[in-house]
Design a protein around this motif. Sequence first.
Motif, PDB file in Angstrom:
ATOM      1  N   ARG A  55       0.821  -1.215   0.000  1.00  0.00           N
ATOM      2  CA  ARG A  55       0.000   0.000   0.000  1.00  0.00           C
ATOM      3  C   ARG A  55       0.854   1.264   0.000  1.00  0.00           C
ATOM      4  O   ARG A  55       0.450   2.291  -0.543  1.00  0.00           O
ATOM      5  CB  ARG A  55      -0.957  -0.021   1.190  1.00  0.00           C
ATOM      6  CG  ARG A  55      -1.955  -1.176   1.141  1.00  0.00           C
ATOM      7  CD  ARG A  55      -3.074  -1.001   2.149  1.00  0.00           C
ATOM      8  NE  ARG A  55      -2.607  -1.072   3.508  1.00  0.00           N
ATOM      9  CZ  ARG A  55      -2.540  -2.162   4.244  1.00  0.00           C
ATOM     10  NH1 ARG A  55      -2.897  -3.328   3.725  1.00  0.00           N
ATOM     11  NH2 ARG A  55      -2.113  -2.135   5.493  1.00  0.00           N
ATOM     12  N   LYS A  73       1.909   2.626  -3.733  1.00  0.00           N
ATOM     13  CA  LYS A  73       0.768   2.712  -4.652  1.00  0.00           C
ATOM     14  C   LYS A  73       1.193   3.126  -6.059  1.00  0.00           C
ATOM     15  O   LYS A  73       0.698   2.591  -7.060  1.00  0.00           O
ATOM     16  CB  LYS A  73      -0.260   3.695  -4.092  1.00  0.00           C
ATOM     17  CG  LYS A  73      -1.490   3.879  -4.956  1.00  0.00           C
ATOM     18  CD  LYS A  73      -2.598   4.616  -4.218  1.00  0.00           C
ATOM     19  CE  LYS A  73      -2.175   5.980  -3.730  1.00  0.00           C
ATOM     20  NZ  LYS A  73      -3.304   6.709  -3.090  1.00  0.00           N
ATOM     21  N   GLU A  96      -9.195   2.091   1.740  1.00  0.00           N
ATOM     22  CA  GLU A  96      -8.829   3.360   2.356  1.00  0.00           C
ATOM     23  C   GLU A  96      -7.622   3.990   1.661  1.00  0.00           C
ATOM     24  O   GLU A  96      -7.500   5.218   1.596  1.00  0.00           O
ATOM     25  CB  GLU A  96      -8.519   3.147   3.848  1.00  0.00           C
ATOM     26  CG  GLU A  96      -9.728   2.821   4.700  1.00  0.00           C
ATOM     27  CD  GLU A  96     -10.684   3.994   4.839  1.00  0.00           C
ATOM     28  OE1 GLU A  96     -10.244   5.037   5.345  1.00  0.00           O
ATOM     29  OE2 GLU A  96     -11.853   3.860   4.419  1.00  0.00           O
ATOM     30  N   THR A  97      -6.749   3.165   1.127  1.00  0.00           N
ATOM     31  CA  THR A  97      -5.560   3.667   0.442  1.00  0.00           C
ATOM     32  C   THR A  97      -5.906   4.356  -0.878  1.00  0.00           C
ATOM     33  O   THR A  97      -5.262   5.336  -1.262  1.00  0.00           O
ATOM     34  CB  THR A  97      -4.568   2.518   0.183  1.00  0.00           C
ATOM     35  OG1 THR A  97      -4.226   1.902   1.430  1.00  0.00           O
ATOM     36  CG2 THR A  97      -3.294   3.022  -0.486  1.00  0.00           C
ATOM     37  N   LEU A 129      -9.029   5.625  -1.666  1.00  0.00           N
ATOM     38  CA  LEU A 129     -10.113   6.608  -1.533  1.00  0.00           C
ATOM     39  C   LEU A 129      -9.695   8.045  -1.878  1.00  0.00           C
ATOM     40  O   LEU A 129     -10.473   8.770  -2.506  1.00  0.00           O
ATOM     41  CB  LEU A 129     -10.705   6.564  -0.120  1.00  0.00           C
ATOM     42  CG  LEU A 129     -11.916   5.651   0.085  1.00  0.00           C
ATOM     43  CD1 LEU A 129     -12.352   5.680   1.542  1.00  0.00           C
ATOM     44  CD2 LEU A 129     -13.072   6.080  -0.815  1.00  0.00           C
ATOM     45  N   PRO A 130      -8.502   8.505  -1.486  1.00  0.00           N
ATOM     46  CA  PRO A 130      -8.122   9.882  -1.826  1.00  0.00           C
ATOM     47  C   PRO A 130      -8.062  10.151  -3.328  1.00  0.00           C
ATOM     48  O   PRO A 130      -8.090  11.319  -3.746  1.00  0.00           O
ATOM     49  CB  PRO A 130      -6.736  10.029  -1.185  1.00  0.00           C
ATOM     50  CG  PRO A 130      -6.704   9.022  -0.088  1.00  0.00           C
ATOM     51  CD  PRO A 130      -7.495   7.872  -0.614  1.00  0.00           C
ATOM     52  N   ASP A 131      -8.004   9.110  -4.143  1.00  0.00           N
ATOM     53  CA  ASP A 131      -7.833   9.285  -5.584  1.00  0.00           C
ATOM     54  C   ASP A 131      -9.129   9.175  -6.376  1.00  0.00           C
ATOM     55  O   ASP A 131      -9.126   9.385  -7.596  1.00  0.00           O
ATOM     56  CB  ASP A 131      -6.853   8.236  -6.126  1.00  0.00           C
ATOM     57  CG  ASP A 131      -5.523   8.263  -5.397  1.00  0.00           C
ATOM     58  OD1 ASP A 131      -5.068   9.358  -5.052  1.00  0.00           O
ATOM     59  OD2 ASP A 131      -4.948   7.174  -5.166  1.00  0.00           O
ATOM     60  N   GLU A 188     -12.824   9.873  -8.045  1.00  0.00           N
ATOM     61  CA  GLU A 188     -13.375  11.067  -8.688  1.00  0.00           C
ATOM     62  C   GLU A 188     -14.748  11.412  -8.115  1.00  0.00           C
ATOM     63  O   GLU A 188     -15.415  10.561  -7.509  1.00  0.00           O
ATOM     64  CB  GLU A 188     -13.440  10.839 -10.193  1.00  0.00           C
ATOM     65  CG  GLU A 188     -12.066  10.587 -10.805  1.00  0.00           C
ATOM     66  CD  GLU A 188     -12.133  10.274 -12.286  1.00  0.00           C
ATOM     67  OE1 GLU A 188     -13.204  10.510 -12.910  1.00  0.00           O
ATOM     68  OE2 GLU A 188     -11.130   9.795 -12.837  1.00  0.00           O
ATOM     69  N   ARG A 204     -17.921   5.158  -3.334  1.00  0.00           N
ATOM     70  CA  ARG A 204     -17.848   5.845  -2.043  1.00  0.00           C
ATOM     71  C   ARG A 204     -18.834   5.215  -1.057  1.00  0.00           C
ATOM     72  O   ARG A 204     -18.528   5.029   0.122  1.00  0.00           O
ATOM     73  CB  ARG A 204     -18.140   7.331  -2.237  1.00  0.00           C
ATOM     74  CG  ARG A 204     -17.804   8.205  -1.031  1.00  0.00           C
ATOM     75  CD  ARG A 204     -17.988   9.685  -1.342  1.00  0.00           C
ATOM     76  NE  ARG A 204     -16.927  10.190  -2.197  1.00  0.00           N
ATOM     77  CZ  ARG A 204     -17.069  10.498  -3.480  1.00  0.00           C
ATOM     78  NH1 ARG A 204     -18.235  10.323  -4.079  1.00  0.00           N
ATOM     79  NH2 ARG A 204     -16.056  10.963  -4.181  1.00  0.00           N
ATOM     80  N   LYS A 214     -16.368   0.243   5.717  1.00  0.00           N
ATOM     81  CA  LYS A 214     -15.835   0.849   6.935  1.00  0.00           C
ATOM     82  C   LYS A 214     -16.755   0.585   8.127  1.00  0.00           C
ATOM     83  O   LYS A 214     -16.293   0.319   9.242  1.00  0.00           O
ATOM     84  CB  LYS A 214     -15.652   2.356   6.741  1.00  0.00           C
ATOM     85  CG  LYS A 214     -15.027   3.049   7.945  1.00  0.00           C
ATOM     86  CD  LYS A 214     -14.763   4.519   7.647  1.00  0.00           C
ATOM     87  CE  LYS A 214     -14.092   5.203   8.841  1.00  0.00           C
ATOM     88  NZ  LYS A 214     -13.790   6.635   8.554  1.00  0.00           N
TER      89      LYS A 214
END
Length: 282
Positions: free
Chosen positions: A72, A75, A158-159, A161-163, A165, A172, A179
């Motif tokens: 992770r 990435k 979770e790794t 998710l920041p990416d 769109e 989501r 979660k």
Amino acid sequence: MPLLLEAYRRMLPFLDLGGVIQMSRRHKLLFVFGFDDTGALPSGETISAKALKARLKLIAQVGNYTTMPAQRDKKAKFVPFADEAVRILEVFRHLDYRHDRRYGEDLYDVTNLSFWGMVFICLLNKATRGDLVADMIEGKYDLMRRVEQLAMLHRYVETVLPDIEPDEERFRSLARQLKGIELARRNATESVALAQRLGLPFGDDEDWEIHIAVPLRGSEGHPLIAKNVVRLQIRPNPDWQWELNARIAERGEFSESEKKTYRNDLGLPFSVAEIFMPFRHG
């Protein structure tokens, strides 16, 4: 290529016979060659050396790591392989998300790093990540040791998710559902119950860890590095809630978790968990 494919076909009957011959697991071979003894992938068999080399490069990438956190953390190294995510999803569905048929529930390699590396690649592709998570959490497939696999999946999700769109509301929503499953499991642990009874200021989803080190009388140096010491670690991890270790340099160690006693060089005639039992139940 024809000779290689024929050799692979001849070896397929032995693929699930552990100890007879050392072969790669089904998910890797199926991804590389595009077929097994139950049929071919929708994307087809591998017929060119160029395609073979490209797919072997992906297999080498997912085999480069010794831990899931290390995967992770890298990435960016997996992103270039995201174009193969559709074929990876085909592999998972073809195998019902079981990379190994040699072993059942008790010996199944649930932490297989090449499998999770391929999951990671699938999650890095917008076109496949929602389908993969839905497959694993909605009961479409009978996952081996399902609870553990969902916990691992949560960390990979979770790794990425920041990416994602803005238009990926389905993914989501699935991530929130995943979660919630993991938080419910986490908050049902004895370690969380203890923290709540003690009124410790931890949030419901906070990642915390308690270290207690008590040096034996006469020990020198800091408790964290003392040779003769008793140490206790407590964390809100359903798979590893606490660990107690007692060490006397000239005699050895006693080591125990909530699951079992790992070492008892000291010859203690009891389980430490038995001592804590009244506290564990209030």
